[in-house]
Scaffold this motif. Sequence first.
Motif, PDB file in Angstrom:
ATOM      1  N   ALA A  45      -2.584  -1.545   1.813  1.00  0.00           N
ATOM      2  CA  ALA A  45      -2.583  -0.247   1.150  1.00  0.00           C
ATOM      3  C   ALA A  45      -2.507  -0.448  -0.361  1.00  0.00           C
ATOM      4  O   ALA A  45      -1.989  -1.464  -0.832  1.00  0.00           O
ATOM      5  N   GLY A  47      -1.750   1.873  -4.056  1.00  0.00           N
ATOM      6  CA  GLY A  47      -1.364   3.130  -4.679  1.00  0.00           C
ATOM      7  C   GLY A  47      -2.420   3.617  -5.653  1.00  0.00           C
ATOM      8  O   GLY A  47      -3.132   2.828  -6.280  1.00  0.00           O
ATOM      9  N   VAL A 124       2.314   1.454   3.792  1.00  0.00           N
ATOM     10  CA  VAL A 124       1.906   2.552   2.908  1.00  0.00           C
ATOM     11  C   VAL A 124       3.027   2.868   1.924  1.00  0.00           C
ATOM     12  O   VAL A 124       2.796   3.015   0.716  1.00  0.00           O
ATOM     13  N   ALA A 127       3.346   0.147  -0.721  1.00  0.00           N
ATOM     14  CA  ALA A 127       2.303   0.179  -1.743  1.00  0.00           C
ATOM     15  C   ALA A 127       2.588   1.213  -2.820  1.00  0.00           C
ATOM     16  O   ALA A 127       2.047   1.131  -3.923  1.00  0.00           O
ATOM     17  N   ALA A 128       3.448   2.181  -2.511  1.00  0.00           N
ATOM     18  CA  ALA A 128       3.784   3.233  -3.471  1.00  0.00           C
ATOM     19  C   ALA A 128       4.958   2.867  -4.365  1.00  0.00           C
ATOM     20  O   ALA A 128       5.362   3.653  -5.220  1.00  0.00           O
ATOM     21  N   ILE A 306       5.507  10.032  -0.155  1.00  0.00           N
ATOM     22  CA  ILE A 306       4.077   9.905   0.110  1.00  0.00           C
ATOM     23  C   ILE A 306       3.501  11.290   0.379  1.00  0.00           C
ATOM     24  O   ILE A 306       3.913  11.975   1.316  1.00  0.00           O
ATOM     25  N   THR A 309      -2.629  10.082   2.229  1.00  0.00           N
ATOM     26  CA  THR A 309      -3.308   8.791   2.321  1.00  0.00           C
ATOM     27  C   THR A 309      -4.795   9.028   2.566  1.00  0.00           C
ATOM     28  O   THR A 309      -5.177  10.024   3.195  1.00  0.00           O
ATOM     29  N   LYS A 330       3.314  10.449  -4.187  1.00  0.00           N
ATOM     30  CA  LYS A 330       2.292   9.420  -4.310  1.00  0.00           C
ATOM     31  C   LYS A 330       1.081   9.668  -3.411  1.00  0.00           C
ATOM     32  O   LYS A 330       1.184  10.211  -2.316  1.00  0.00           O
ATOM     33  N   VAL A 332      -2.010   7.332  -1.660  1.00  0.00           N
ATOM     34  CA  VAL A 332      -2.191   5.931  -1.292  1.00  0.00           C
ATOM     35  C   VAL A 332      -3.502   5.749  -0.544  1.00  0.00           C
ATOM     36  O   VAL A 332      -3.869   6.579   0.314  1.00  0.00           O
ATOM     37  N   THR A 334      -5.699   3.318   2.091  1.00  0.00           N
ATOM     38  CA  THR A 334      -5.377   2.423   3.206  1.00  0.00           C
ATOM     39  C   THR A 334      -6.612   1.667   3.669  1.00  0.00           C
ATOM     40  O   THR A 334      -7.748   2.113   3.478  1.00  0.00           O
TER      41      THR A 334
END
Length: 335
Positions: A45, A47, A124, A127-128, A306, A309, A330, A332, A334
Amino acid sequence: MSSITSDNRMVAIEITQFGPPSVLMAGKRPIPTPDEGQILVKVAAAGVNRPDVLQRRGHYAPPPGASDIPGLEISGEVVALGQKTTRFKIGDKVCGLIAGGGYAEYCVIHETNALPVPKGLSMVEAAALPETFFTVWTNLFQRGGLKAGETVLIHGGSSGIGTTSTMLSKAFGAAKIIVTVGSEDKREACLELGADVAINYHTQDFVAETKLATEGKGADVIVDLIAGDYVARNYEAAAMNGRIVQIGTQNGPAKDLNLMPMLLKRLTHTGSTLRSRTVAEKALIAEELQLKIWPLIEKGQLKPQIFATFPIKEAAAAHELMEASTHFGKIVLTF
């Protein structure tokens, strides 16, 4: 490297020309090879951040030597090691900060700028973490010097930076957390996250509301991504010996700026960008995060917010959402 893919190539999102989100298109690039001290990560993932939007528009070029592929933060699995790497082994799950290259199936990162994925977080969520947590830690705490018992004013309270600033301010004992937002929905979400006061800048004056919330004293630390006419207004909203930390200029240069309030209040106005910092400078921030923040995340006291995505090939749609500014937290990508 042939064991990773048969043709030694990967899917990557390219900026085909500067312009709107539609210029982001999937292409093929060679899989990078890790240099000394670097690890190769199979990205799970990545951001999406405001600097990615600026780069796509042609306003924020990568630093020398960095990939032209957008993306400043990733999570994934270590699949290859450069020489003299010691922190991680193949198969480790990591997240980290990069100067470019995150919107791709694989990317290289210096091992000192990578961190283990905190226990309990998804890829996920991991990654943020890097871009916003690195940014907030170095600006709000290292440069802004926020201490327990102080009041903080956070502009853009619903953004990734804003939500992270709120969570960390609360975790480290801020007496009062004030945020600015652009809608009533965001106002309610920020209050639920931990803000004490949420000011709708469309209907309220943040200077007057900040003074009201602090009995006339003002905010000890102000985090600002906006600039423009906010700079002069921040000086008005700041407390004596206040610190204003500039981490963005979304509304352009300062306007109608009278420096006398800075002198009379003995204010400190500082700022920084993260992307152009050296690997060694980022490594020091990473060390502090792992020591002071990662334990709080693993205890469940902090968790990245989050909002949405998108599959990597829908990066353009993710940028459209970022520019619409309707998100909370955020965005994200993927794989």
